[in-house]
Write an enzyme that holds these catalytic residues in place. Structure first.
Site, short mmCIF file in Angstrom:
data_model
loop_
_atom_site.label_atom_id
_atom_site.label_comp_id
_atom_site.label_asym_id
_atom_site.label_seq_id
_atom_site.Cartn_x
_atom_site.Cartn_y
_atom_site.Cartn_z
N PHE A 1 2.56 -9.24 4.93
CA PHE A 1 1.73 -8.04 5.01
C PHE A 1 2.14 -7.25 6.25
O PHE A 1 2.07 -7.75 7.37
CB PHE A 1 0.24 -8.37 5.02
CG PHE A 1 -0.58 -7.20 4.57
CD1 PHE A 1 -0.79 -6.95 3.22
CD2 PHE A 1 -1.10 -6.30 5.50
CE1 PHE A 1 -1.51 -5.84 2.81
CE2 PHE A 1 -1.82 -5.19 5.09
CZ PHE A 1 -2.03 -4.96 3.75
N ASP B 1 4.65 -2.89 -3.75
CA ASP B 1 4.37 -4.31 -3.53
C ASP B 1 4.56 -5.01 -4.88
O ASP B 1 5.67 -5.36 -5.25
CB ASP B 1 2.94 -4.42 -2.98
CG ASP B 1 2.59 -5.80 -2.51
OD1 ASP B 1 3.48 -6.66 -2.46
OD2 ASP B 1 1.41 -6.05 -2.19
N GLU C 1 5.90 7.45 -1.39
CA GLU C 1 4.97 6.33 -1.24
C GLU C 1 5.39 5.48 -0.05
O GLU C 1 6.57 5.45 0.33
CB GLU C 1 5.02 5.53 -2.56
CG GLU C 1 4.34 4.21 -2.61
CD GLU C 1 2.82 4.30 -2.57
OE1 GLU C 1 2.29 4.89 -1.61
OE2 GLU C 1 2.16 3.74 -3.48
N ASP C 2 4.43 4.76 0.53
CA ASP C 2 4.78 3.90 1.67
C ASP C 2 5.44 2.60 1.23
O ASP C 2 6.47 2.21 1.75
CB ASP C 2 3.53 3.60 2.53
CG ASP C 2 2.36 3.02 1.73
OD1 ASP C 2 2.46 2.94 0.48
OD2 ASP C 2 1.36 2.65 2.34
N ARG D 1 -2.80 2.35 11.39
CA ARG D 1 -2.04 3.54 11.00
C ARG D 1 -1.48 4.24 12.24
O ARG D 1 -0.49 4.95 12.18
CB ARG D 1 -2.95 4.52 10.23
CG ARG D 1 -3.42 3.99 8.88
CD ARG D 1 -3.88 5.13 8.00
NE ARG D 1 -4.77 4.71 6.93
CZ ARG D 1 -4.37 4.28 5.74
NH1 ARG D 1 -3.09 4.20 5.47
NH2 ARG D 1 -5.25 3.94 4.81
#
Ligand code: IMP
Length: 287
Positions: free
Chosen positions: A254, A205, A201-202, A267
């Site tokens: 963010f 959060d 996963e990136d 991206r």
């Protein structure tokens, strides 16, 4: 470099995992720990109650500082201002949309190499299905797998057969978690039955997406599931979820780049950067 005594290893890792993020976890695990003795230095963690979790996290950090090899993650502090954009090659179309470079591409590569080594040594000769969470995880996934296959090539004694699988989820709009997590594509999850799965996963959060995904995966009866996340955000409203492998722990900002997006933009940026207000405004989805 000192080695943490075996009997303390589990205790410290679990304490760290459970206490550093969520005050809620404290009550559940408080009764398990009272004193941690490290070499000649006893660290008192007295009668844990109420909001003592912070004190515990600090004690554990002190332990971790002494035992370099036991550091579980790479922490980027809240007051860290990153690198000036002018030090790096930033695509011209994003120049006005970013505040700073938080993690340069080269550092991501170096850290990923280390995560690959940790995974490789832990998994040993068992076949592994690496499940990429699209789209944000795709660059971390390809780099991680690249480094794992390199380890496979150069180790005569250990070899990890790799399978690849993909899943696509949707949870975010603008810079807000919608709270609704949907599987919107990917391979047939029945393929995961009886497999050792590594979810890639990136970013974690709030932790809700991963907790939901793990619940979905469980229904398909994998043999085991581990999670590697490039980033973990320090959020006050975190569910307390911690991945098995974490690249960097980052402040509650963010971030975009290296496949992490803001409404599908950024991206195509190599470095992980903090988006600025004008970037958020420019690429906002009108509600
Ligand atoms: P969670 O459910 O709150 O943990 O959100 C996880 C998902 O939100 C990630 O898989 C990302 O797709 C997205 N996300 C959360 N924070 C960021 C960010 O800072 N940049 C880009 N995407 C993010």
């Amino acid at each position: 470099m000192k080695k943490l005594p075996d009997h303390l290893e589990f205790m410290v890792s679990e304490t760290y995992r459970y206490f550093s993020h969520s005050p809620l976890r404290e009550q559940k695990y408080a009764s398990l720990y009272s004193t941690i003795n490290v070499g000649e230095q006893p660290l008192q963690i007295l009668q844990l109650s109420g909001r003592r979790w912070l004190a515990i996290a600090q004690c554990v950090s002190r332990i971790l500082e002494q035992y370099d090899e036991f550091k579980l993650h790479f922490e980027i502090s809240d007051d860290y201002t990153g690198y000036a954009l002018s030090n790096f090659c930033i695509p011209r179309h994003y120049e006005g949309d970013l505040e700073n470079v938080l993690i340069p591409w080269g550092l991501i590569q170096d850290r990923t190499e280390r995560l690959a080594r940790d995974i490789f040594h832990e998994i040993k000769d068992e076949p592994l299905t690496a499940l990429c969470v699209l789209k944000g995880g795709y660059r971390f996934y390809t780099d991680l797998l690249d480094k794992l296959t390199t380890l496979n090539r150069f180790h005569a004694s250990v070899s990890v057969p790799l399978h690849v699988d993909f899943i696509r989820l949707k949870s975010y709009e603008n810079d807000d978690s919608t709270g609704k997590i949907r599987v919107i594509g990917g391979d047939n999850l029945n393929n995961l039955r009886n497999r050792n799965v590594l979810v890639v996963e990136d970013i974690i959060d709030t932790g809700r997406t991963m907790e939901r995904l793990l619940a979905i995966l469980k229904e398909h009866e994998p043999k085991s599931v581990k999670v590697a996340s490039l980033l973990v955000k320090r959020r006050p409203d975190s569910t307390g979820y911690r991945p098995d492998y974490c690249g960097f722990e980052v402040p509650d900002r963010f971030v975009v780049g290296y496949a992490l997006d803001y409404n599908e933009y950024f991206r195509d940026l190599n470095h992980i950067c903090v988006i600025n207000d004008s970037g958020k405004e420019k690429y906002k989805i009108p509600l």
